[in-house]
Design a protein around this motif. Sequence first.
Motif, PDB file in Angstrom:
ATOM      1  N   CYS A 587       0.797  -1.258   0.066  1.00  0.00           N
ATOM      2  CA  CYS A 587      -0.039   0.101  -0.101  1.00  0.00           C
ATOM      3  C   CYS A 587       0.878   1.277   0.030  1.00  0.00           C
ATOM      4  CB  CYS A 587      -1.006   0.052   1.407  1.00  0.00           C
ATOM      5  SG  CYS A 587      -2.061  -1.314   1.270  1.00  0.00           S
ATOM      6  N   CYS A 594      -1.485   4.387   0.457  1.00  0.00           N
ATOM      7  CA  CYS A 594      -2.553   4.396  -0.533  1.00  0.00           C
ATOM      8  C   CYS A 594      -2.812   5.966  -1.173  1.00  0.00           C
ATOM      9  CB  CYS A 594      -3.972   4.065   0.177  1.00  0.00           C
ATOM     10  SG  CYS A 594      -3.979   2.254   0.796  1.00  0.00           S
ATOM     11  N   CYS A 600      -5.244   0.964   4.089  1.00  0.00           N
ATOM     12  CA  CYS A 600      -4.886  -0.183   3.995  1.00  0.00           C
ATOM     13  C   CYS A 600      -5.424  -1.419   4.765  1.00  0.00           C
ATOM     14  CB  CYS A 600      -3.211  -0.240   3.956  1.00  0.00           C
ATOM     15  SG  CYS A 600      -2.206  -1.742   3.451  1.00  0.00           S
ATOM     16  N   CYS A 605      -5.208  -1.782  -0.860  1.00  0.00           N
ATOM     17  CA  CYS A 605      -5.757  -0.276  -0.477  1.00  0.00           C
ATOM     18  C   CYS A 605      -7.270  -0.351  -0.755  1.00  0.00           C
ATOM     19  CB  CYS A 605      -5.208   0.714  -1.693  1.00  0.00           C
ATOM     20  SG  CYS A 605      -3.456   1.236  -1.110  1.00  0.00           S
ATOM     21  N   CYS A 607      -9.752   2.512  -1.298  1.00  0.00           N
ATOM     22  CA  CYS A 607      -9.819   4.136  -1.880  1.00  0.00           C
ATOM     23  C   CYS A 607     -11.035   4.709  -1.411  1.00  0.00           C
ATOM     24  CB  CYS A 607      -9.330   3.959  -3.465  1.00  0.00           C
ATOM     25  SG  CYS A 607      -8.211   3.135  -3.978  1.00  0.00           S
ATOM     26  N   VAL A 615      -2.967   1.708  -5.761  1.00  0.00           N
ATOM     27  CA  VAL A 615      -2.687   2.738  -4.610  1.00  0.00           C
ATOM     28  C   VAL A 615      -3.412   3.829  -4.757  1.00  0.00           C
ATOM     29  CG1 VAL A 615      -0.190   1.396  -4.374  1.00  0.00           C
ATOM     30  CG2 VAL A 615      -0.877   3.324  -6.122  1.00  0.00           C
ATOM     31  N   CYS A 616      -4.514   3.720  -5.100  1.00  0.00           N
ATOM     32  CA  CYS A 616      -5.468   5.097  -5.016  1.00  0.00           C
ATOM     33  C   CYS A 616      -4.905   6.392  -5.681  1.00  0.00           C
ATOM     34  CB  CYS A 616      -5.941   5.484  -3.727  1.00  0.00           C
ATOM     35  SG  CYS A 616      -6.536   3.799  -2.829  1.00  0.00           S
TER      36      CYS A 616
END
Length: 773
Positions: A587, A594, A600, A605, A607, A615-616
């Motif tokens: 993450c 994120c 996380c 992740c 979001c 990872v947003c």
Amino acid sequence: MKFVALVSSFVLLHVSWTSGKTEHRPQKDICEPTASCAECIMYSPICAWCSDKNFTKGGESEGSRCATALELQQRGCASEHLIQPKGVVNIIKDTPLSDSADQEVVTQLAPQSVHLKLRPEEKKKFRVKFKRAEGYPIDLYYLMDLSYSMKDDLENVKKLGSDIQRALNEVTKSVRIGFGSFVDKTVLPYVSTMKSKLQNPCPSRTERCQPPFSYRHVLDLTSNLTLFEMRVSAENISGNLDSPEGGLDAMLQAAVCTDRIGWRNVTRLLVFASDDVFHTAGDGKLAGIYLPTDGHCHLNENGEYDHSNIYDYPSVGHLAHVLSSANIQPIFAVTNDVISTYEELSKLIPKSVVGELTKDSSNVVNLISEAYNNLSSTVNLEHSNLPKGINILYDSHCLDSSSKGQPTGQCSGVKINQAVEFDVTVWANRRICQDGAQSFKLRVLGFNEELNVHIEPLCDCNCGDNEEFSSYCNEGLGNYSCGVCSCPDGYRGKQCECQQDKQDSESDCRVGESLPCNGRGRCECGRCACNLGVRGEFCDCDDNGCEKHDGQVCGGISRGICDCGKCKCLANYTGDDCTCSLDTSACMTSEGICSGHGRCVCNKCICEEGYHNKVCKECPQCPTPCQKHSPCAECKAFGTGPLSSTCSAKCENVNVTMVKASDPRLKDREGWCQEKKEDSLITFHITEDGKMVHILVKEKEVVDQTHLIMGLVLGTAMIGLLIIVAYRVAVELIDRQEYKRFQKARNEERWNESNNPLFKSATTTVMNPNFQD
């Protein structure tokens, strides 16, 4: 019929080779409860046995001692009680490779002897090296077709002895040459049996030919070139009836008659020269010859194959096996019209090559030289006499390439004194425990050296705690070994405490009104003997009832173990099935966990709304920095826009500075934002310092829309005009086309060129005979 026999031989050979290939069976990745330590280690290489006397708890079966080493350790088995035998590779003999053949003992294959201890299904690997020594001796046997069509070839071969030796002397000083010839079986329909034809099979009576024969060994392998040329010069051409020859008969006899030919344990080459195809197994039935060839040497005192009319031709598979066993490398020197047939044959005979022979064999020296270089530059490592239940695979490490997991090892383009290496992986199935110690050989085709591989099965446990008539087993009633008692007949139980004829008391095996042993075992001598995977005094603990992930209880032994129906997760894992990792490495980004836009969970992740990817980072619907800060820039700089009435409150963290068009800071336009309004263009630049946002705003640029409006009007008018013109042109074209069609139809009409015979005028004139003018 010949074709059918040939095809059948090819098929039989392919089937025999296919059946000899190793079968790669996947290893088991779980361990099931077994009755003894020996059965446990035979089940899978990953299985271990706990010999701790107190390892099993109440109601737990002794079979639960068999599991993976990690699982047993997690369940409390100490390392000194963990029994997990490992296979061993011992190199018994490893003489270094030779650089030259001038040494008394030449070594080209290393090691020479290996001893393996193998558990069933356990794979062990060892490395084999090969290096072709410079000047390694060569034996070359020239086997020639003497049917009448090879007349010109024989005359050239009589002169080639010194040339062949000279060509081979470029790679070695030790060369010996022999000679043999063949025609066909001396019976109908292969050879005419008329007395005159048996004496002189030449087409013309004025020409002299020697009587037909199947195969004749003319000259032993020798380094005396004068003798070679003299004996070959004494040979004369012969003849037969049909096109195929008896070449396979001759090759087999030349291979099995080792002593008569004079083969040494060196590189063995057999040059097969012919201009036609060959008879194979089954063709002999045309002459009433039905006995399969026995693969033995049948040369008489004159060197002739005197059983050729008794035994059928060999099959391709049989010949391939004999040549491979004798380490003979065939070179098929054949003419262009049959080269495709011999190329197919070569695919079925290991370590063989085909070369095109000219009509008079004038290029045979170059052909032999090139063929030898091709053969010697290819290194084939193979096994022989592989016992049943033993499997083997090769990883080849060549000079410029490599391959893994192949049924044979092979490297091409290998030069003299260049070493190549092979990793040999060997494993055995459970059959090895029944068959005991076994062995097989590895060798490089075309060379006489062998690597002996001895295999010793590892199918028993050495726990070191054996006790006969142990006091632990009901005061000496049974024998103790590897943590368990072996009870005599009539007794059972963990410590042989229960007589089988004793009536079981089920009341001691139940709690309240429940079933005996909770229905998960049986009551023996007042104690519960639980089913597999169940334990506890009353079988109340089910170690198989936990949550599963991908078919594995508690996500597998590396994540957690099942304890009475609930998963006990190992460090760094959580969740009902122990599949949720507490790690956050997946993450993490440079902007934080994120990307600062999510949280996380289980190392993944989750979001915030609008953001996505692992990872947003991505948010298609989120405003850009320019869009986000545009209202504040407009309201603070010009007092207009959607935030004009609430500018102070909404933009309290925004500091706006107005700059003129001549300001030098405007020269670098990279990273500047531009927002178009109805009649103006706002240009500004954003920098962020912690929570404070600094914006440089350029003076408003008034957008002159006159040209834009005029452009739109003129553009619309032009488009309308083009549509009208296009419409008129289309109508005109259609009208012209219809008019032409009408004119053409009129020109083709013919009814007005002649009178219609059926036509009658509507007017009739009648004369009155009484009328007088």
